[in-house]
Write a protein that holds these residues in place. Sequence first.
Motif, mmCIF file in Angstrom:
data_model
loop_
_atom_site.group_PDB
_atom_site.id
_atom_site.type_symbol
_atom_site.label_atom_id
_atom_site.label_comp_id
_atom_site.label_asym_id
_atom_site.label_seq_id
_atom_site.Cartn_x
_atom_site.Cartn_y
_atom_site.Cartn_z
ATOM 1 N N UNK A 144 -2.842 -2.069 18.821
ATOM 2 C CA UNK A 144 -4.073 -2.852 18.872
ATOM 3 C C UNK A 144 -3.901 -4.131 18.073
ATOM 4 N N UNK A 145 -4.693 -5.165 18.453
ATOM 5 C CA UNK A 145 -4.517 -6.500 17.903
ATOM 6 C C UNK A 145 -5.877 -7.137 17.610
ATOM 7 N N UNK A 146 -5.855 -8.092 16.690
ATOM 8 C CA UNK A 146 -6.965 -9.025 16.522
ATOM 9 C C UNK A 146 -6.434 -10.437 16.757
ATOM 10 N N UNK A 147 -7.167 -11.163 17.628
ATOM 11 C CA UNK A 147 -6.885 -12.567 17.887
ATOM 12 C C UNK A 147 -8.130 -13.379 17.569
ATOM 13 N N UNK A 148 -7.902 -14.613 17.118
ATOM 14 C CA UNK A 148 -9.001 -15.542 16.865
ATOM 15 C C UNK A 148 -8.896 -16.696 17.866
#
Lengths: 114, 109
Positions: free
Chosen positions: A32-36
């Motif tokens: 899983x990832x977080x992108x802005x």
Amino acid sequence: DTAVSQTPKYLVTQMGNDKSIKCEQNLGHDTMYWYKQDSKKFLKIMFSYNNKELIINETVPNRFSPKSPDKAHLNLHINSLELGDSAVYFCASSQGGAANYGYTFGSGTRLTVV
Amino acid sequence: QQPVQSPQAVILREGEDAVINCSSSKALYSVHWYRQKHGEAPVFLMILLKGGEQKGHDKISASFNEKKQQSSLYLTASQLSYSGTYFCGTEVGYQKVTFGTGTKLQVIP
């Protein structure tokens, strides 16, 4: 039957506050990832977790802290919010690493700091 | 390192074709292509892994050059539903996909 779900969808808050964004995926993916995404639509990776283990930690202020209680969840906590934190934050997941599989993105959380 | 996309924006009439390019200064492990409609999440279109690979479905296809430093996305006989911003995402290692600056595509009747 949402694949990657984020809450809340919109978040308006004052400078200096602390807030959290939650993400859950029901695809059985292990990464899983977080992108802005900023106002110019540039998508920049922040963090990545594989089976609850942090594997990517980009140059992000330490006011941002991800937490993965299990492989289906990845939350993002932000302390002392600043005006520059205003953006859309996307959670994403993939089966295995990014080398072989595409991402499934959540619908995004639009954070506005006033 | 962020891949370079061109053009930045393009306007097409329905039925016309378009090509979007994505270039990197380094050889890539993979190239992803995504489409994002206004106010929505990016949606995965396809991934290319091998030099010289070509892949496609319906009227959208992509290629990956032999040196694995450039990919192109081909949209043929464009439809109104193709409108959106197209991103390439490149992986040079470390399981990290870096996205290009995007190409805004508008299809008009």
